[in-house]
Motif scaffolding. Structure first.
Motif, mmCIF file in Angstrom:
data_model
loop_
_atom_site.group_PDB
_atom_site.id
_atom_site.type_symbol
_atom_site.label_atom_id
_atom_site.label_comp_id
_atom_site.label_asym_id
_atom_site.label_seq_id
_atom_site.Cartn_x
_atom_site.Cartn_y
_atom_site.Cartn_z
ATOM 1 N N THR A 85 0.832 -1.200 0.000
ATOM 2 C CA THR A 85 0.000 0.000 0.000
ATOM 3 C C THR A 85 0.869 1.253 0.000
ATOM 4 O OG1 THR A 85 -0.094 0.121 2.426
ATOM 5 C CG2 THR A 85 -1.772 -1.228 1.308
ATOM 6 N N PHE A 87 0.636 3.559 2.203
ATOM 7 C CA PHE A 87 1.056 3.788 3.592
ATOM 8 C C PHE A 87 2.317 2.997 3.920
ATOM 9 C CE2 PHE A 87 1.228 2.788 8.068
ATOM 10 C CZ PHE A 87 1.005 4.015 8.663
ATOM 11 N N THR A 88 2.343 1.722 3.565
ATOM 12 C CA THR A 88 3.499 0.882 3.890
ATOM 13 C C THR A 88 4.748 1.361 3.171
ATOM 14 O OG1 THR A 88 2.019 -1.016 4.181
ATOM 15 C CG2 THR A 88 4.363 -1.483 3.937
ATOM 16 N N ARG A 191 -5.258 4.891 3.418
ATOM 17 C CA ARG A 191 -5.850 4.510 4.701
ATOM 18 C C ARG A 191 -4.765 4.111 5.685
ATOM 19 N NH1 ARG A 191 -10.886 2.962 6.541
ATOM 20 N NH2 ARG A 191 -10.883 1.558 8.340
ATOM 21 N N VAL A 192 -4.865 4.654 6.881
ATOM 22 C CA VAL A 192 -3.935 4.304 7.955
ATOM 23 C C VAL A 192 -4.360 2.960 8.534
ATOM 24 C CG1 VAL A 192 -2.977 5.039 10.160
ATOM 25 C CG2 VAL A 192 -3.625 6.757 8.454
ATOM 26 N N PRO A 193 -3.436 2.029 8.741
ATOM 27 C CA PRO A 193 -3.810 0.735 9.331
ATOM 28 C C PRO A 193 -4.570 0.896 10.647
ATOM 29 C CG PRO A 193 -1.568 0.644 8.500
ATOM 30 C CD PRO A 193 -2.012 2.077 8.371
ATOM 31 N N ASP A 194 -5.498 -0.004 10.876
ATOM 32 C CA ASP A 194 -6.395 0.107 12.039
ATOM 33 C C ASP A 194 -5.659 0.174 13.368
ATOM 34 O OD1 ASP A 194 -8.383 -0.021 10.161
ATOM 35 O OD2 ASP A 194 -8.960 -2.095 10.604
ATOM 36 N N VAL A 195 -4.533 -0.524 13.472
ATOM 37 C CA VAL A 195 -3.810 -0.575 14.746
ATOM 38 C C VAL A 195 -3.362 0.812 15.200
ATOM 39 C CG1 VAL A 195 -1.542 -0.954 13.691
ATOM 40 C CG2 VAL A 195 -1.991 -1.796 15.989
ATOM 41 N N PHE A 196 -3.229 1.753 14.250
ATOM 42 C CA PHE A 196 -2.751 3.086 14.613
ATOM 43 C C PHE A 196 -3.792 3.869 15.412
ATOM 44 C CE2 PHE A 196 0.565 2.030 11.771
ATOM 45 C CZ PHE A 196 1.623 2.885 12.046
ATOM 46 N N GLN A 234 -5.342 11.038 5.658
ATOM 47 C CA GLN A 234 -6.495 10.166 5.451
ATOM 48 C C GLN A 234 -7.771 11.004 5.353
ATOM 49 O OE1 GLN A 234 -6.657 6.428 7.488
ATOM 50 N NE2 GLN A 234 -8.875 6.493 7.759
ATOM 51 N N PHE A 276 -12.025 5.450 10.721
ATOM 52 C CA PHE A 276 -11.846 4.075 11.201
ATOM 53 C C PHE A 276 -13.189 3.447 11.539
ATOM 54 C CE2 PHE A 276 -11.454 1.387 15.066
ATOM 55 C CZ PHE A 276 -10.766 0.317 14.503
#
Length: 295
Positions: A85, A87-88, A191-196, A234, A276
């Motif tokens: 992605t 983001f990554t 999209r920022v990963p959910d864990v953030f 985001q 989120f």
């Protein structure tokens, strides 16, 4: 597709230097165009030569800033399409640039035995003095600003990479360059990963809860600064999707983007954070589909 002339490459190099010196953030755009248009080898050779030239001209701070921007853009290009992605890829590219910058700073401090905190305080005091001249009512805690210097560096790298990706399509027009047959991944899906979300909550507690641990407060505050920026991106993607859904004219889009940048930054960051739970773009896509079916 034939590559443009070498003169255009030199124009991009010079533009990268000027924009890095004047704005820092926008210097990544011509670098992005150069990497995409002229390829890996010429990009690294050209930008490496410019960084060495700046250092040789006794412009070490500008040389370091230019080199870090080049590493950021070049690393992202190498990771793009392989890291999954936007983001990554962006996170890894920022980590690489940050690592090189930290290592360079550590070597310089070891060689010169300089007091980094003292240097930062001197620079911040000069900046605060200029602000007070413009607005005498401004009150700034210098120590607090110095403590947030790491997050400032991360924020600048993040915004530089974001600017290079957001303005890439228009950059080809401005510099009269042919667009690649395969364009970069769309930022409207950023999209920022959910864990953030949970990392952000922990940072808020660490920064503002009275727990009597100054080091944890500093780390949390720096993390929160960086997290606000990525959630702003985001939120910006959500806003862009909304504008596209309602077919807002480019003129009004420009007006609202200016308002967002100068007046609504935190509100848009909050919008990105809320995405989120709310999944605004999914709702917009579903609404658009329903409207098309009803027509």
């Amino acid at each position: 597709m034939l590559k443009p002339s070498f003169v255009k490459f030199m124009i991009l190099l010079v533009s990268g230097v000027i924009l890095t010196v004047l704005t820092l953030v926008m210097g990544a755009l011509p670098m992005r165009l150069a990497r995409r248009t002229y390829g890996r080898s010429l990009f690294w050779l050209g930008h490496g030569a410019v960084a060495i030239a700046l250092y040789s001209a006794q412009l070490a701070p500008f040389a370091l800033a230019f080199a870090l921007m080049a590493i950021l853009v070049g690393s992202y290009a190498e990771l793009e399409g392989h890291a999954g992605t936007v983001f990554t890829s962006g996170l890894l590219a920022i980590a690489m640039a940050t690592g090189v910058g930290a290592a360079t700073l550590a070597i310089w401090l070891h060689q010169t035995k300089a007091d980094l905190t003292g240097l930062l305080k001197t620079q911040v005091n000069e900046w605060v003095a200029q602000m007070v001249v413009v607005n005498p009512q401004v009150t700034v805690n210098v120590d607090t600003l110095v403590q947030q210097t790491p997050s400032v560096a991360l924020v600048m790298l993040t915004l530089a990479l974001a600017a290079s990706l957001i303005w890439e399509r228009r950059g080809y027009v401005w510099f009269r360059l042919p667009q690649p047959e395969r364009m970069a991944m769309s930022l409207s899906n950023f999209r920022v990963p959910d864990v953030f979300v949970w990392i952000t909550m922990a940072a808020i507690l660490g920064a503002f809860l009275q727990h009597g641990r100054p080091l944890w407060e500093i780390v949390s505050l720096n993390a929160l600064n960086a997290l606000v920026v990525i959630y702003f991106l985001q939120g910006l993607a959500v806003v862009a999707s909304f504008f596209r859904t309602i077919r807002l004219s480019p003129l009004w889009q420009g007006f609202w983007y200016i308002m967002i940048a100068f007046q609504l930054f935190l509100l848009v960051a909050l919008l990105g954070f809320a995405d989120f739970w709310m999944e605004f773009r999914t709702r917009l896509a579903k609404k658009t589909t329903e409207i098309k079916k009803s027509i």
